[in-house]
Design an enzyme around this catalytic site. Sequence first.
Site, PDB file in Angstrom:
ATOM      1  CB  THR A 377      -7.029   7.796   1.090  1.00 40.54           C
ATOM      2  OG1 THR A 377      -6.308   6.879   1.906  1.00 40.54           O
ATOM      3  CG2 THR A 377      -6.680   9.193   1.514  1.00 40.54           C
ATOM      4  CD  GLU A 397      -4.858   2.138   7.370  1.00 41.86           C
ATOM      5  OE1 GLU A 397      -5.863   1.411   7.366  1.00 41.86           O
ATOM      6  OE2 GLU A 397      -3.747   1.732   7.021  1.00 41.86           O
ATOM      7  CG  ASP A 419      -1.428   4.591   8.205  1.00 39.04           C
ATOM      8  OD1 ASP A 419      -1.741   3.601   7.532  1.00 39.04           O
ATOM      9  OD2 ASP A 419      -1.841   5.739   7.957  1.00 39.04           O
ATOM     10  CB  SER A 438       0.700   9.818   6.122  1.00 40.66           C
ATOM     11  OG  SER A 438      -0.230  10.078   5.090  1.00 40.66           O
ATOM     12  N   GLY A 459      -5.066   5.636  -2.021  1.00 45.37           N
ATOM     13  CA  GLY A 459      -4.432   4.383  -2.408  1.00 45.37           C
ATOM     14  C   GLY A 459      -3.309   3.905  -1.520  1.00 45.37           C
ATOM     15  N   GLY A 460      -3.115   4.497  -0.317  1.00 44.94           N
ATOM     16  CA  GLY A 460      -2.069   4.014   0.570  1.00 44.94           C
ATOM     17  C   GLY A 460      -0.708   4.036  -0.104  1.00 44.94           C
TER      18      GLY A 460
END
Length: 559
Positions: A377, A397, A419, A438, A459-460
């Site tokens: 991201t 993503e 996601d 998210s 970094g998810g």
Amino acid sequence: MTIDHIWKNQRNHAHKQRAHGSKGMTASATEESSLIGADVLAKGGNAVDALAAMQFALAVSEPFNTGLAASGFILYYDAETKKTSVVNGHSISPKRAHKNVFVDEHQDVIPFLERSTPGTAVAVPGILRGIEKALNEFGTMSWQDVIAPAVDLSEKGVRVNLTWNTGLQRFSGRLGEKAKDFFYPNGVPLTEGEIVVNEDLTKTLKILQEHGADAFYKGEIADKIVQTVQEFGGFMEKDDLAAYEATVSEAITGTYKEYTVTVPAPPNGGGFALLYMLKLLEKLDISQYGLRSWEKYYLLAEVMRIMTADKLAFMGDPAFYDIPLNGLLTEEYLEERLKLVNFKFRNEDVTEGNPWPYDEKEPHNKNASTTDPGPDTTHFIAVDEKGSIAACTSSLEHFFGSGIMVPGCGFLLNNDMTDFDPDPAGLNSVEPGKYPVSMKTPTIVFKDGEPILTLGSPGGPTIPASVLQTMIHVLDFGLDLKEAIEEPRIYNGTGPLIWQEEGIPEEAKQTLESMNYQFDSIALSIGNVQAILLNPQTGERIGASDSSRPGIPASQDPE
């Protein structure tokens, strides 16, 4: 820790990834984007104008992490009204999407690479409608003017940096043929220092500049997106794009000691995660322990595990299922969750709690999610001279998104559908017209009603952890902003494995290993924090960028 004490600890010596000034300031993961944003501020644009220009610049300079087909959340603080709003430009599932899309005929989950690179991985992208909405509601410049610097940048080309190289080395297997043609010209990968021009992207930006976001959602670009997605087996139809609308809502707030923290609400799960962990750490008084003590890392690891268990169990799209957000953040419920912390060993009994008795909503019986969002991201910030703040985390993503590049358009499509939880029974499972959870966490911190810090990270699932640790490094340990970002971070999900950045003391690791934790054998870069510190007394601003990418902060009046 007082504001005066925090500011006395700030260093003013020259560093490319540190900036100091008293007017407008930007920060992002690429030098090109930050400089374009600062130039917009210098020419009289406000924070939202600069942020919009930076998103388009990032589509050129960091096209593998964000772009025209990305999703994003924008957090905006208006210095005049003192109100903080959220613009939701998050991707949404097409109306033909269904629960079984990511399982095979035996109901087994399809491996991630296989489910994240076909057309079924592509969600309806929202970032351009989000930028359009933000400009219309809060900006002062025209769409044509904020996109102009990116058009110029795209025509001249950008210098390939280390982030490009790293991505190609690690994730080139995700690339489709059209994307390979761009990133591997004549079969040879782009290399650091090379100037690359994306002529197709330049043409697309010029179409958008002339015809606005409607060209992307209703016009010729929409036609090409739909054709490409369907050729790769996806569900998207032109009606999905035409129907997309960005929304504006109030930010949610929490407190940490004497500070107020503002973040986006669900379907954003990152904001909840940050507020939840902050409240637990406040009760545990993490500031009493040493900066690199085993106790600090232990508390961070256990709090992350406790939060993740609840996040997987209760976070989803509130338009589909009730989210017990108030219950999760009540003092009484958090006190119950603190009983899982023992200072003796990793608690193997960490599972989701029961926040429903503390919430006014009715419980549901949906299964907990089993997966977290992807890791790649970008985050960027603009603060204008008046003190208004715009912060955005936007994403394709995964690195390179779906790997599908739209022919003739020069941009990658997202894989935001992954996601969603691939388990059809999960709370965050695929359903038509639904937002996936998210973990984007654009954040603004206030003291006595005035903003003092804004930050975020890619970094998810690690995003809230990176924001959390940078915050406490500044607010509790009084570190210089750049040093707070560079201080080694950890990440832990629900299991025993701790991801680590280089610099965690061996003694601390050995203590935690004796408590039944495990450390990844390879040190990783966790996130890429961008931050700006504000002094409400003097008007000074200090910006800092994480060394894990080549971005910089840029001041409107560099000192």
